[in-house]
Design a protein around this motif. Structure first.
Motif, short mmCIF file in Angstrom:
data_model
loop_
_atom_site.label_atom_id
_atom_site.label_comp_id
_atom_site.label_asym_id
_atom_site.label_seq_id
_atom_site.Cartn_x
_atom_site.Cartn_y
_atom_site.Cartn_z
N CYS A 213 0.83 -1.21 0.00
CA CYS A 213 0.00 0.00 0.00
C CYS A 213 0.86 1.26 0.00
O CYS A 213 0.56 2.23 -0.71
N LEU A 214 1.94 1.24 0.79
CA LEU A 214 2.85 2.38 0.81
C LEU A 214 3.46 2.62 -0.57
O LEU A 214 3.59 3.75 -1.04
N LEU A 215 3.85 1.52 -1.22
CA LEU A 215 4.47 1.62 -2.54
C LEU A 215 3.48 2.20 -3.56
O LEU A 215 3.82 3.11 -4.33
N VAL A 216 2.25 1.68 -3.56
CA VAL A 216 1.23 2.16 -4.50
C VAL A 216 0.85 3.60 -4.19
O VAL A 216 0.68 4.43 -5.11
N TRP A 217 0.73 3.91 -2.92
CA TRP A 217 0.42 5.27 -2.47
C TRP A 217 1.46 6.26 -3.01
O TRP A 217 1.12 7.29 -3.61
N GLY A 218 2.74 5.94 -2.83
CA GLY A 218 3.80 6.81 -3.33
C GLY A 218 3.81 6.90 -4.85
O GLY A 218 3.98 7.98 -5.42
N ALA A 219 3.61 5.76 -5.53
CA ALA A 219 3.62 5.76 -6.99
C ALA A 219 2.47 6.60 -7.55
O ALA A 219 2.65 7.34 -8.53
N ALA A 220 1.29 6.49 -6.94
CA ALA A 220 0.14 7.27 -7.40
C ALA A 220 0.40 8.77 -7.23
O ALA A 220 0.09 9.58 -8.11
N LEU A 221 1.02 9.15 -6.10
CA LEU A 221 1.36 10.55 -5.89
C LEU A 221 2.41 11.00 -6.91
O LEU A 221 2.35 12.12 -7.43
N GLY A 222 3.37 10.11 -7.20
CA GLY A 222 4.42 10.44 -8.16
C GLY A 222 3.89 10.62 -9.57
O GLY A 222 4.49 11.35 -10.38
N ILE A 223 2.79 9.97 -9.91
CA ILE A 223 2.15 10.15 -11.22
C ILE A 223 1.24 11.37 -11.22
O ILE A 223 1.21 12.15 -12.19
N ALA A 224 0.48 11.54 -10.14
CA ALA A 224 -0.51 12.62 -10.09
C ALA A 224 0.12 14.00 -10.09
O ALA A 224 -0.39 14.93 -10.74
N ALA A 225 1.23 14.16 -9.37
CA ALA A 225 1.83 15.49 -9.24
C ALA A 225 2.28 16.08 -10.58
O ALA A 225 1.89 17.22 -10.91
N PRO A 226 3.08 15.37 -11.39
CA PRO A 226 3.44 15.96 -12.69
C PRO A 226 2.27 16.10 -13.65
O PRO A 226 2.21 17.05 -14.43
N ALA A 227 1.31 15.16 -13.60
CA ALA A 227 0.13 15.28 -14.46
C ALA A 227 -0.65 16.54 -14.12
O ALA A 227 -1.07 17.31 -15.01
N SER A 228 -0.85 16.79 -12.83
CA SER A 228 -1.58 17.97 -12.40
C SER A 228 -0.84 19.25 -12.78
O SER A 228 -1.44 20.22 -13.25
N THR A 229 0.48 19.26 -12.61
CA THR A 229 1.28 20.43 -12.95
C THR A 229 1.22 20.72 -14.44
O THR A 229 1.11 21.88 -14.86
N ALA A 230 1.26 19.66 -15.25
CA ALA A 230 1.17 19.84 -16.70
C ALA A 230 -0.19 20.42 -17.11
O ALA A 230 -0.27 21.31 -17.96
N ILE A 231 -1.26 19.93 -16.49
CA ILE A 231 -2.60 20.43 -16.80
C ILE A 231 -2.70 21.92 -16.46
O ILE A 231 -3.19 22.73 -17.24
#
Length: 295
Positions: A213-231
């Motif tokens: 869960c920790l791994l998935v939690w971190g990975a999801a944040l790592g994907i969401a942050a640049p996607a949100s910044t790009a948008i």
């Protein structure tokens, strides 16, 4: 460099504030530069690469600083950082174009139309990013209380989150190229983040499941942050510098507001209610992102 020469702690603290102001000015400028110079389809990947560097620095910095301090004294890490900044300045001066960008422009009418959507995206990002970071603060305490881990083992276990964050940063560009729509990637990543964080903080699972869960939690944040910044950068147009700076400010305010929740939960062992609150805020941020239509 001046930090290595100051005679008092108060002077050192003042210089650290100046360093923080410089960092706060640098981060949104870097993302705005990416939005100006790189085609929209590749922006999320480029921003993910920048965030990967930030993640690596946050993860490795304390360990490297400790080793350097033990070997050559406390001034060494600061001198190394100062030298690295000068090298980065020289490289940037040579590599970054000095002319005004002519690509990636957006019509003014589109910018005005997107204004309300940008505001909702900023609030949504503050919700999911702030709750995810605040939840991470007492992840170590959850591991210690639930599984009886020693301090060293807790540190190793919590580092799984950083590993996931780095993996997510590296996957951001691949996800953007594959699905070609950051909005969908953002919503999916934030929902996964909310679910994995809530499961980790509330469910008495085995240690391997908790680490997963920790791994998935971190990975999801790592994907969401640049996607949100790009948008945000794409929708802001000529105002991308201001919007991205506002984004960082909203993130920091959200973290500061939610950190006391995490701290009080750790101190009073009321982890489940606090975890449910943070998970709900994160999910609300995901829903908020989903309600903003693509231009």
């Amino acid at each position: 460099m001046l930090l290595t020469l100051v005679p008092t702690l108060h002077a050192a603290m003042a210089l650290r504030i100046l360093g923080g102001l410089a960092a706060a000015a640098t981060i949104p400028t870097v993302f705005a530069l990416i939005a100006d110079r790189i085609p929209p389809a590749k922006q999320a990947g480029a921003m993910g690469s920048v965030m990967l560097g930030m993640t690596a620095g946050i993860a490795a910095g304390p360990a490297v600083a400790g080793l350097l301090t033990e070997a050559w004294g406390w001034r060494t890490p600061f001198l190394l950082i100062a030298g690295s900044c000068l090298v980065a300045f020289g490289a940037g001066w040579c590599v970054i174009p000095h002319d005004r960008p002519s690509a990636c422009t957006i019509k003014e009418s589109s910018i005005k139309k997107a204004g309300a959507g940008i505001f909702r995206l900023l609030l949504a990002k503050g919700a999911w990013n702030g709750s995810a970071v605040a939840g991470y603060v007492f992840a170590g305490e959850v591991l210690r209380m639930r599984y009886g881990l020693e301090v060293g083992a807790v540190g190793v276990a919590v580092s799984v989150f950083g590993l996931g964050l780095g993996v997510g940063n590296m996957l951001a560009g691949h996800c953007s190229r594959r699905y070609q729509r950051e909005e969908n990637i953002l919503v999916l990543a934030t929902v996964v983040m909310a679910c994995s964080m809530t499961l980790f903080l509330t469910a008495a699972t085995g240690l391997p499941v908790a680490l997963g869960c920790l791994l998935v939690w971190g990975a999801a944040l790592g994907i969401a942050a640049p996607a949100s910044t790009a948008i945000l950068a794409q929708r802001a147009g000529a105002n991308k510098g201001k919007v991205l700076a506002a984004s960082e400010s909203v993130n920091n305010v959200a973290v500061l507001m939610l950190l006391p929740v995490a701290a009080s939960a750790s101190a009073t062992s009321l982890i489940t209610p606090a975890a449910a609150l943070l998970g709900g805020i994160c999910l609300a941020g995901a829903i908020g992102s989903a309600t903003v239509r693509r231009r």
